[in-house]
Design a protein around this motif. Structure first.
Motif, mmCIF file in Angstrom:
data_model
loop_
_atom_site.group_PDB
_atom_site.id
_atom_site.type_symbol
_atom_site.label_atom_id
_atom_site.label_comp_id
_atom_site.label_asym_id
_atom_site.label_seq_id
_atom_site.Cartn_x
_atom_site.Cartn_y
_atom_site.Cartn_z
ATOM 1 N N ARG A 81 0.830 -1.211 0.000
ATOM 2 C CA ARG A 81 0.000 0.000 0.000
ATOM 3 C C ARG A 81 0.864 1.260 0.000
ATOM 4 N N VAL A 82 1.953 1.238 0.773
ATOM 5 C CA VAL A 82 2.859 2.395 0.804
ATOM 6 C C VAL A 82 3.508 2.592 -0.561
ATOM 7 N N ARG A 83 3.945 1.498 -1.186
ATOM 8 C CA ARG A 83 4.552 1.587 -2.511
ATOM 9 C C ARG A 83 3.544 2.141 -3.529
ATOM 10 N N GLY A 84 2.309 1.663 -3.454
ATOM 11 C CA GLY A 84 1.271 2.164 -4.356
ATOM 12 C C GLY A 84 1.016 3.645 -4.154
ATOM 13 N N GLU A 85 0.982 4.081 -2.909
ATOM 14 C CA GLU A 85 0.777 5.506 -2.625
ATOM 15 C C GLU A 85 1.955 6.330 -3.122
ATOM 16 N N ALA A 86 3.164 5.808 -2.959
ATOM 17 C CA ALA A 86 4.348 6.523 -3.450
ATOM 18 C C ALA A 86 4.306 6.656 -4.970
ATOM 19 N N GLU A 87 3.898 5.603 -5.652
ATOM 20 C CA GLU A 87 3.779 5.668 -7.114
ATOM 21 C C GLU A 87 2.714 6.663 -7.526
ATOM 22 N N SER A 88 1.620 6.709 -6.774
ATOM 23 C CA SER A 88 0.551 7.669 -7.065
ATOM 24 C C SER A 88 1.042 9.104 -6.892
ATOM 25 N N ILE A 89 1.803 9.339 -5.835
ATOM 26 C CA ILE A 89 2.348 10.681 -5.602
ATOM 27 C C ILE A 89 3.295 11.073 -6.723
#
Length: 145
Positions: free
Chosen positions: A101-109
């Motif tokens: 989830r953190v990796r996905g959020e980082a990619e989204s940012i």
């Protein structure tokens, strides 16, 4: 004579480029391995911490529950709620999907909120670095006097 020298220099230049490309690839592989090792250490640390915190949480829950029942004071159970949230976070961090989830959020940012990643005063340039270096060296020479 000049043609032979030029041909030799071109061959050396080509070899140098291939060597630099090979080194760059090797450096990228090494950096990726270091990143993977650091991530593995973080997950291992989280799992180790979970063992200790899980023991504390279990003992605290049993102790608080027994005290609340014995003394007939249900407010003694209140600390279990925040401790439970911390326990859930640690379990998710150690064995759950938190990292994904953190990796996905980082990619989204990085794709949608890229302006949040800008450095103050922009990316450092050679001129700005030299200006700071000169200011430090002049300050150091001034302080030495």
């Amino acid at each position: 004579m000049g043609f032979l020298l030029s041909k030799s220099m071109d061959a050396n230049f080509k070899k140098q480029q291939e060597f630099m490309l090979h080194n760059a690839r090797l450096q990228m592989v090494m950096q990726n391995q270091m990143r993977e090792r650091q991530m593995a250490m973080q997950v291992a640390w989280s799992r180790e911490f979970l063992k200790y915190y899980g023991t504390f949480f279990a003992l605290a829950t049993v102790g608080l529950t027994v005290s609340a029942i014995k003394r007939r004071k249900p407010f003694l159970l209140a600390p279990i709620v925040p401790l439970g949230f911390i326990m859930a976070y640690q379990v998710d961090s150690s064995y759950g999907t938190l990292i994904y989830r953190v990796r996905g959020e980082a990619e989204s940012i990085m794709t949608s909120d890229h302006d949040r990643l800008d450095l103050p005063h922009g990316t450092p340039t050679f001129e700005s670095i030299e200006k700071a270096r000169r200011a430090r060296s002049s300050l150091a020479s001034f302080l030495e006097k």
